[in-house]
Design an enzyme around this catalytic site. Structure first.
Site, PDB file in Angstrom:
ATOM      1  N   ASP A  99      -1.954   6.556   1.486  1.00 17.41           N
ATOM      2  CA  ASP A  99      -0.814   6.437   0.577  1.00 17.41           C
ATOM      3  C   ASP A  99       0.412   6.953   1.327  1.00 17.41           C
ATOM      4  OD1 ASP A  99       0.855   6.466  -1.744  1.00 17.41           O
ATOM      5  OD2 ASP A  99      -0.933   6.762  -2.997  1.00 17.41           O
ATOM      6  N   ASP A 201       4.350   4.000  -1.571  1.00 14.98           N
ATOM      7  CA  ASP A 201       4.828   4.571  -2.829  1.00 14.98           C
ATOM      8  C   ASP A 201       6.259   4.110  -3.133  1.00 14.98           C
ATOM      9  OD1 ASP A 201       4.211   6.635  -4.923  1.00 14.98           O
ATOM     10  OD2 ASP A 201       5.975   7.625  -4.093  1.00 14.98           O
ATOM     11  N   GLU A 265       3.994  -0.487  -3.881  1.00 15.53           N
ATOM     12  CA  GLU A 265       4.090  -0.133  -5.301  1.00 15.53           C
ATOM     13  C   GLU A 265       5.479  -0.531  -5.769  1.00 15.53           C
ATOM     14  OE1 GLU A 265       4.020   3.500  -8.566  1.00 15.53           O
ATOM     15  OE2 GLU A 265       4.902   3.785  -6.605  1.00 15.53           O
ATOM     16  N   HIS A 326      -3.280   5.886 -11.311  1.00 16.91           N
ATOM     17  CA  HIS A 326      -3.165   7.314 -11.650  1.00 16.91           C
ATOM     18  C   HIS A 326      -1.908   7.632 -12.445  1.00 16.91           C
ATOM     19  CE1 HIS A 326      -0.703   6.574  -8.215  1.00 16.91           C
ATOM     20  NE2 HIS A 326      -0.142   7.751  -8.321  1.00 16.91           N
ATOM     21  N   ASP A 327      -1.112   6.626 -12.776  1.00 15.19           N
ATOM     22  CA  ASP A 327       0.119   6.846 -13.537  1.00 15.19           C
ATOM     23  C   ASP A 327       0.076   6.257 -14.939  1.00 15.19           C
ATOM     24  OD1 ASP A 327       1.455   8.077 -11.344  1.00 15.19           O
ATOM     25  OD2 ASP A 327       2.003   6.118 -10.533  1.00 15.19           O
TER      26      ASP A 327
HETATM   27  C1  GLC Z   1       4.704   6.826  -7.619  1.00 15.14           C
HETATM   28  C2  GLC Z   1       3.379   7.519  -7.784  1.00 15.14           C
HETATM   29  C3  GLC Z   1       3.524   8.611  -8.796  1.00 15.14           C
HETATM   30  C4  GLC Z   1       4.538   9.595  -8.292  1.00 15.14           C
HETATM   31  C5  GLC Z   1       5.854   8.900  -7.966  1.00 15.14           C
HETATM   32  C6  GLC Z   1       6.744   9.775  -7.155  1.00 15.14           C
HETATM   33  O1  GLC Z   1       5.092   6.153  -8.761  1.00 15.14           O
HETATM   34  O2  GLC Z   1       2.402   6.577  -8.135  1.00 15.14           O
HETATM   35  O3  GLC Z   1       2.309   9.236  -9.055  1.00 15.14           O
HETATM   36  O4  GLC Z   1       4.759  10.605  -9.234  1.00 15.14           O
HETATM   37  O5  GLC Z   1       5.658   7.752  -7.199  1.00 15.14           O
HETATM   38  O6  GLC Z   1       6.249   9.879  -5.847  1.00 15.14           O
END
Ligand code: GLC
Ligand code: CA
Length: 524
Positions: A99, A201, A265, A326-327
Site C-alpha cells: 500500500d 492511496d 484508490e 477497510h473504510d
Molecule cells: C485512504 C485509506 C484510508 C485512510 C486515508 C488517508 O482513503 O483507505 O484508510 O484513512 O486514505 O490516508
C-alpha cells in the site's frame, strides 16, 4: 484476449495487517502472522494479497501516516520478516502488493520535521505551506476528510500547512520535482525487493489547484453527512496535473515488467475514473471501481451500472470490482447474510479483477464497538455520524479458541460475538458455508476462461433478477442472481437451454426457471 496478465486473470485479497494474525501475543496482527496463514489463502484460491500499510508509523491513522517509506514498523516485524513473507508468497504462486501512501506523510516523517523547521529550509516546499487569509484565518475553505479545516497553523514559522486528512498527515507538494523523484525512488526500492505492485492511496487527491481557490459549497449537505461533504472537492482533488504523476509511476512499474501492477484508490464518478487508465499514455492498470460498495442493491440499478461501466472503459482498459474495504461497511452488513452470498457470486463472475476484503469470506459483519474501545480517528473527531471504521477492521477468526486463533493476547479490537461458529476452521469443514462458496466460486473462476477473461453480456430480466452471460470462444456461461428474498421466475434464454447448473448459493435442488429466495446460479 491474448495472453492476459496475472492481475487480469487473478483475484486480489486485501489484508488489514493489524487484524489478520498475531504471532507474538501483543494482540496486533503482524507479518509473521500473515506468513503463517498463507496456506489457508491458497486453499481459498486467491492469487494475490494486498497488505494495508506496514511501514514505520505513529499510527495516528493506523499506518496511513507513514514516517519512513522504506522500512517496516516494529509492530509488524522486521525487514527480514517482510523478505520472508514475500518469498513465502512467491513460493506458493501468490503475488504481494504493498500500500503506497503518496499524498501525505506522517508529521513525524523527517522530511516534515525539516520542512517545518524554517521558511528557508530546503524541504519547505516539499509540503503545502501558505500564509493566512487577509483576516488571519486559514488560506481557504477546504475541509479535511476527517472534519475541520484542512489547514493547521504553525506558530513557529507563521504559516498554515495543508492536510487533506489528519493534521498528523501533512500533504506532500507533488508539484515539486524533488518530491516526485524521492517518491518514485520509494517505488523502485520495493520493486527492487520483488514486490508485485502497489495499491496507491487516495491517488485523486495528490495534486491541488495551484492557486488554492475556495471550494464551492455542497447544496445537498446536511450535518449528519459529516463535515467533509460540506464543500465539493472541486479544487482540492482530481486536478489535471495528477495524470502526469500517474504516468511517471506507471513508467517506473513498466520499467520492471508488465506484471508489476498499479491500482489506484479513486472515489470519482465513472467518467472521471476512466481518465486514470491514461489517455494517450498509460497510468494505473486498475483504477479501483467502488460502485458495488456505493450503489443500492437493486437488480435494475446494478444491471445499468455494470453495462455503463463496461461501455465507459477505454480501449485496452481492464475492468475491476470491489465489494468491501477497510473504510466502508462490510458486505454482510449492507446486504444481510443471504445476499452476501449472492454478492460474492456477483463479484466473482463479473468481467474484471475482483478484490475480496479479508473476513468477507466468512461472512463477517460490522462488529459493534463499545464507546470506550473506539480508536478510529475519524469516529473520535466526528462521533455518532456513522463514520466509524473500527467495525470493519476487527480480527479475523480462524478457529473456535478463546481468541479465535487470532492471538493469544488481548485483541486490539473486539472479535465478533459468534466467532465460535463463524471462523475459518468451522466453515472449511462445512460445504454449505460462505467460505466454501467463496472457494467454489474461486475454483470455477480459475477453471473457466469465460469467467476469468470472457466477454460480459447483459441478459434481459425483470423484477429482482439480474442475469448476464460470460463468453469465451465457444464457451458460454450464464449467471442468474435473485437479489430479493422471494422466489422469482426466470425465462431461460434459448441459447442457454442446454446449460447445466454448476453452482448455486443455496446448494442442491436449483431450478433456473424458478430461483429460490436469495439464490444465485451459475450455468455452464
Ligand atoms: C485512504 C485509506 C484510508 C485512510 C486515508 C488517508 O482513503 O483507505 O484508510 O484513512 O486514505 O490516508
Ligand atoms: Ca503482533
Amino acid at each position: 484476449m491474448s495472453d492476459p496478465q496475472w492481475w487480469q486473470r487473478g483475484v486480489i485479497y486485501q489484508i488489514y495487517p493489524r487484524s489478520f494474525q498475531d504471532s507474538n501475543d501483543d494482540g496486533i496482527g503482524d507479518l509473521k502472522g500473515i506468513e503463517a496463514r498463507l496456506d489457508a489463502l491458497v486453499a481459498l484460491g486467491i492469487d494475490a494479497i494486498w497488505v494495508s500499510p506496514i511501514f514505520p508509523s505513529p499510527m495516528a491513522d493506523f499506518g496511513y501516516d507513514v514516517a519512513d517509506y522504506c522500512g517496516i514498523d516494529s509492530r509488524f516485524g522486521t525487514m527480514d520478516d517482510f523478505d520472508s513473507l514475500l518469498a513465502a508468497c512467491h513460493a506458493r504462486g501468490l503475488k504481494l502488493l504493498l500500500d503506497f501512501v503518496p499524498n501525505h506523510t506522517s508529521d513525524q516523517h523527517p522530511w516534515f520535521a525539516e520542512s517545518r523547521a524554517s521558511r528557508d529550509n530546503p524541504k519547505r516546499d516539499w509540503y503545502l505551506w501558505r500564509d493566512p487569509a487577509p483576516g488571519g484565518g486559514p488560506p481557504n475553505n477546504w475541509i479535511s476528510d476527517f472534519g475541520g479545516s484542512a489547514w493547521e497553523w504553525d506558530e513557529a514559522t507563521g504559516q498554515f500547512y495543508y492536510h487533506a486528512f489528519l493534521k498528523e498527515q501533512p500533504d506532500l507538494n507533488w508539484r515539486n520535482p524533488e518530491v516526485v523523484e524521492a517518491m518514485l525512488g520509494v517505488l523502485r526500492f520495493w520493486l527492487d525487493r520483488g514486490v508485485d505492485g502497489f495499491r496507491i492511496d487516495v491517488l485523486w487527491h495528490m495534486v491541488k489547484h495551484a492557486d488554492f481557490p475556495d471550494n464551492p459549497p455542497n447544496p445537498a449537505w446536511t450535518p449528519a453527512m459529516g463535515e467533509m461533504f460540506r464543500v465539493l472537492q472541486l479544487h482540492s482533488t482530481d486536478q489535471p496535473e495528477v495524470h502526469g504523476i500517474a504516468r511517471d509511476m506507471r513508467r517506473v512499474a513498466d520499467g520492471y515488467s508488465p506484471e508489476r501492477v498499479l491500482i489506484g484508490e479513486i472515489y470519482l464518478p465513472v467518467e472521471r475514473l476512466m481518465d486514470y487508465y491514461g489517455r494517450g499514455a498509460p497510468e494505473v492498470h486498475l483504477p479501483f471501481n467502488f460502485q458495488l460498495i456505493e450503489a443500492p442493491w437493486k437488480a435494475e440499478t446494478l444491471a445499468r451500472l455494470i453495462a455503463d461501466y463496461e461501455a465507459a472503459l477505454p480501449a485496452g482498459g481492464w475492468p475491476n470490482w470491489v465489494l468491501g474495504n477497510h473504510d466502508r461497511p462490510r458486505a454482510a452488513s449492507r446486504f444481510g447474510p443471504e445476499q452476501a452470498r449472492v454478492a460474492a457470486m456477483l463479484l466473482l463472475t463479473l468481467r474484471g479483477t475482483p478484490t475480496i476484503y479479508y473476513g468477507d469470506e466468512i461472512g463477517l459483519a460490522d462488529v459493534p464497538i463499545p464507546a470506550e474501545r473506539v480508536v478510529d480517528p475519524r469516529e473520535l473527531r466526528e462521533p455518532g455520524k456513522g463514520l466509524n471504521r473500527d467495525p470493519v477492521r476487527t480480527p479475523m477468526a480462524w478457529d473456535d479458541g478463546d481468541t479465535a486463533g487470532f492471538t493469544r493476547g488481548e485483541p486490539w479490537l473486539p472479535l465478533h460475538d459468534d466467532w465460535r461458529t463463524r471462523n475459518v476452521a468451522a466453515q472449511r469443514g462445512d460445504p454449505g458455508s460462505i467460505w466454501s462458496l467463496y472457494r467454489d466460486l474461486l475454483a470455477l473462476r480459475r477453471e473457466r476462461a469465460a469467467l476469468h477473461v470472457g466477454d460480459w453480456l447483459p441478459v434481459e430480466c425483470a423484477g429482482d433478477i439480474l442475469a448476464y452471460a460470460r463468453r469465451h470462444g465457444d464457451e458460454r456461461m450464464l449467471v442468474v442472481l435473485n437479489l430479493g428474498d422471494r422466489p422469482q421466475p426466470f425465462a431461460i434464454p434459448e441459447w442457454a437451454g442446454e446449460l447445466a447448473v454448476l453452482l448455486s448459493t443455496r446448494g442442491a435442488g436449483a431450478d433456473p426457471a424458478r430461483l429460490r429466495a436469495d439464490e444465485g446460479l451459475i450455468l455452464g
